[in-house]
Design a protein around this motif. Structure first.
Motif, PDB file in Angstrom:
ATOM      1  N   HIS A  69       0.824  -1.212   0.000  1.00  0.00           N
ATOM      2  CA  HIS A  69       0.000   0.000   0.000  1.00  0.00           C
ATOM      3  C   HIS A  69       0.854   1.257   0.000  1.00  0.00           C
ATOM      4  O   HIS A  69       2.092   1.187   0.054  1.00  0.00           O
ATOM      5  CB  HIS A  69      -0.937  -0.022   1.215  1.00  0.00           C
ATOM      6  CG  HIS A  69      -1.888  -1.174   1.198  1.00  0.00           C
ATOM      7  ND1 HIS A  69      -3.036  -1.171   0.456  1.00  0.00           N
ATOM      8  CD2 HIS A  69      -1.835  -2.385   1.827  1.00  0.00           C
ATOM      9  CE1 HIS A  69      -3.672  -2.326   0.627  1.00  0.00           C
ATOM     10  NE2 HIS A  69      -2.958  -3.079   1.449  1.00  0.00           N
ATOM     11  N   LYS A  70       0.199   2.397  -0.029  1.00  0.00           N
ATOM     12  CA  LYS A  70       0.902   3.667  -0.126  1.00  0.00           C
ATOM     13  C   LYS A  70       1.922   3.883   0.994  1.00  0.00           C
ATOM     14  O   LYS A  70       3.057   4.307   0.718  1.00  0.00           O
ATOM     15  CB  LYS A  70      -0.127   4.804  -0.175  1.00  0.00           C
ATOM     16  CG  LYS A  70       0.482   6.170  -0.473  1.00  0.00           C
ATOM     17  CD  LYS A  70       0.618   6.975   0.792  1.00  0.00           C
ATOM     18  CE  LYS A  70       1.159   8.370   0.509  1.00  0.00           C
ATOM     19  NZ  LYS A  70       1.380   9.129   1.740  1.00  0.00           N
ATOM     20  N   PRO A  71       1.606   3.596   2.274  1.00  0.00           N
ATOM     21  CA  PRO A  71       2.634   3.773   3.317  1.00  0.00           C
ATOM     22  C   PRO A  71       3.865   2.894   3.124  1.00  0.00           C
ATOM     23  O   PRO A  71       4.939   3.185   3.667  1.00  0.00           O
ATOM     24  CB  PRO A  71       1.894   3.407   4.613  1.00  0.00           C
ATOM     25  CG  PRO A  71       0.456   3.649   4.295  1.00  0.00           C
ATOM     26  CD  PRO A  71       0.305   3.255   2.863  1.00  0.00           C
ATOM     27  N   ASP A  72       3.722   1.808   2.343  1.00  0.00           N
ATOM     28  CA  ASP A  72       4.852   0.906   2.111  1.00  0.00           C
ATOM     29  C   ASP A  72       5.896   1.492   1.169  1.00  0.00           C
ATOM     30  O   ASP A  72       6.989   0.923   1.024  1.00  0.00           O
ATOM     31  CB  ASP A  72       4.349  -0.422   1.520  1.00  0.00           C
ATOM     32  CG  ASP A  72       3.529  -1.225   2.512  1.00  0.00           C
ATOM     33  OD1 ASP A  72       3.948  -1.313   3.678  1.00  0.00           O
ATOM     34  OD2 ASP A  72       2.473  -1.751   2.121  1.00  0.00           O
ATOM     35  N   ILE A  73       5.585   2.610   0.523  1.00  0.00           N
ATOM     36  CA  ILE A  73       6.535   3.209  -0.411  1.00  0.00           C
ATOM     37  C   ILE A  73       7.860   3.543   0.276  1.00  0.00           C
ATOM     38  O   ILE A  73       8.932   3.422  -0.322  1.00  0.00           O
ATOM     39  CB  ILE A  73       5.930   4.470  -1.063  1.00  0.00           C
ATOM     40  CG1 ILE A  73       4.781   4.060  -1.992  1.00  0.00           C
ATOM     41  CG2 ILE A  73       6.974   5.247  -1.855  1.00  0.00           C
ATOM     42  CD1 ILE A  73       4.018   5.219  -2.583  1.00  0.00           C
ATOM     43  N   LYS A 314       2.363  -7.318   8.689  1.00  0.00           N
ATOM     44  CA  LYS A 314       3.595  -7.648   7.966  1.00  0.00           C
ATOM     45  C   LYS A 314       4.777  -6.831   8.438  1.00  0.00           C
ATOM     46  O   LYS A 314       5.933  -7.172   8.145  1.00  0.00           O
ATOM     47  CB  LYS A 314       3.390  -7.477   6.458  1.00  0.00           C
ATOM     48  CG  LYS A 314       3.364  -6.068   5.949  1.00  0.00           C
ATOM     49  CD  LYS A 314       3.175  -6.044   4.434  1.00  0.00           C
ATOM     50  CE  LYS A 314       3.326  -4.663   3.852  1.00  0.00           C
ATOM     51  NZ  LYS A 314       2.565  -3.614   4.535  1.00  0.00           N
ATOM     52  N   GLU A 315       4.534  -5.730   9.165  1.00  0.00           N
ATOM     53  CA  GLU A 315       5.617  -4.890   9.658  1.00  0.00           C
ATOM     54  C   GLU A 315       5.972  -5.154  11.105  1.00  0.00           C
ATOM     55  O   GLU A 315       6.865  -4.547  11.656  1.00  0.00           O
ATOM     56  CB  GLU A 315       5.245  -3.412   9.494  1.00  0.00           C
ATOM     57  CG  GLU A 315       4.913  -2.995   8.074  1.00  0.00           C
ATOM     58  CD  GLU A 315       6.011  -3.338   7.089  1.00  0.00           C
ATOM     59  OE1 GLU A 315       7.191  -3.234   7.465  1.00  0.00           O
ATOM     60  OE2 GLU A 315       5.683  -3.720   5.949  1.00  0.00           O
ATOM     61  N   ARG A 316       5.234  -6.051  11.758  1.00  0.00           N
ATOM     62  CA  ARG A 316       5.514  -6.331  13.166  1.00  0.00           C
ATOM     63  C   ARG A 316       6.732  -7.220  13.316  1.00  0.00           C
ATOM     64  O   ARG A 316       6.974  -8.087  12.500  1.00  0.00           O
ATOM     65  CB  ARG A 316       4.294  -7.000  13.804  1.00  0.00           C
ATOM     66  CG  ARG A 316       3.087  -6.052  13.895  1.00  0.00           C
ATOM     67  CD  ARG A 316       1.874  -6.789  14.416  1.00  0.00           C
ATOM     68  NE  ARG A 316       0.703  -5.927  14.339  1.00  0.00           N
ATOM     69  CZ  ARG A 316      -0.544  -6.342  14.491  1.00  0.00           C
ATOM     70  NH1 ARG A 316      -0.774  -7.620  14.725  1.00  0.00           N
ATOM     71  NH2 ARG A 316      -1.539  -5.495  14.399  1.00  0.00           N
TER      72      ARG A 316
END
Length: 316
Positions: A69-73, A314-316
């Motif tokens: 998603h956008k924050p993953d950029i 997925k970021e934890r």
């Protein structure tokens, strides 16, 4: 029906999977991160894995909600967006076609409709955004890859007859906005129900409607957002004095907001119009701005999720 749900550990997946099971569907959850609704850990970019999942679980339909998603950029290179959002979608479409499927639901985003010009909101009027808006010029790799994935869904219907429904979902994330901080997060989310937000529950229900209608639609695409109270004729006024326009539609809003210490938007630069979703797909979001005001009036909890501490699994 055995449904493969990608992104099953994500914010949407954790609401959508129980809704599917509640109506008797068998759900196989696929995600890169573990979660209560996830049965298979892995990426949609892994074609051998996708083929095994289809074979082992005899998948009959796909809801493809998994994506970067956008924050993953800021966390992943552009190539990874292509692998997950484009190649992953292609993998699923090819597997669905090979399995003889007649329905494929793809979670897209209204973000791909926002060019840099629209984002800058420099024009004299709010931009009205529905399914006919264009030409599309996504401003980042997220939008580019989601638009490409939409094109793949359209192509597979045209060339192979695979029924595909694309849902361009507006905002439903629970965390703080990563770019807007002029207002407290809960106030900002409440305001967005006027023009660019829906609840995660409504987003999940829209996917159920798309799954049910896919066969009859063939290929179709819908903007998915809470119904806006505004009309196209109000776009200039929304840009210059949004609070006055809101007060005309909801005379009680200024007082209720003042009691909460909140602020109504003074300018609105874009409006997502989901009227076609209601007219063609037969689905209307249950929570709208009127529901926000009812909660303020009665002192009830806000009918949407706000969690500043939320972190994607997925970021934890």
């Amino acid at each position: 029906m055995r449904i493969l749900l990608t992104g099953s550990s994500g914010w949407l997946g954790r609401f959508l999977a129980p809704m599917l099971r509640a109506r008797g569907e068998e759900v196989v959850g696929l995600d890169v991160a573990p979660g209560a609704e996830t049965d298979v850990i892995g990426s949609v970019a892994d074609r051998p894995l996708i083929d095994r999942v289809f074979a082992d679980h005899r998948i009959e339909a796909v809801i493809h909600a998994g994506a970067l998603h956008k924050p993953d950029i800021v966390r992943y290179p552009a190539q990874r967006f292509i692998e997950v959002n484009v190649t992953g979608t292609l993998n699923l479409l090819e597997a669905a076609l090979a399995a003889g499927h007649d329905r494929f639901v793809f979670t897209s985003t209204t973000s791909l409709m926002i060019s840099q010009v629209i984002r800058d909101e420099a024009g004299p009027a709010a931009v009205w955004l529905d399914e006919a808006a264009g030409p599309l010029a996504p401003r980042n790799i997220y939008g580019v890859t989601k638009l490409t994935a939409e094109g793949l869904c359209r192509l597979f219907h045209r060339q192979h007859g695979l029924s595909s429904v694309v849902l361009r979902t507006a905002r439903f994330f629970p965390e703080e906005d990563d770019t807007l901080d002029q207002l407290p997060g809960e106030n900002l989310k409440a305001n967005e129900f006027l023009n660019r937000r829906l609840t995660v529950e409504d987003c999940a229900r829209a996917h159920l409607a798309a799954l049910d209608r896919a066969r009859g639609l063939g290929f179709d695409l819908f903007v998915v957002s809470a119904p806006t109270p505004f009309d196209r004729s109000e776009t200039a006024a929304l840009k210059t004095d949004a609070a006055a326009v809101i007060a005309r539609h909801f005379p009680q809003a200024p007082g209720l907001y003042a009691q909460r210490g909140w602020a109504l938007p003074t300018s609105i630069g874009r409006v997502y119009d989901s009227a076609r979703m209601e007219r063609v797909l037969g689905f209307r979001c249950e929570t709208d701005f009127a529901a926000i005001l009812r909660a303020l009036e009665t002192g009830a909890d806000m009918p949407f999720a706000h969690d500043p501490s939320y972190i994607s699994p997925k970021e934890r």
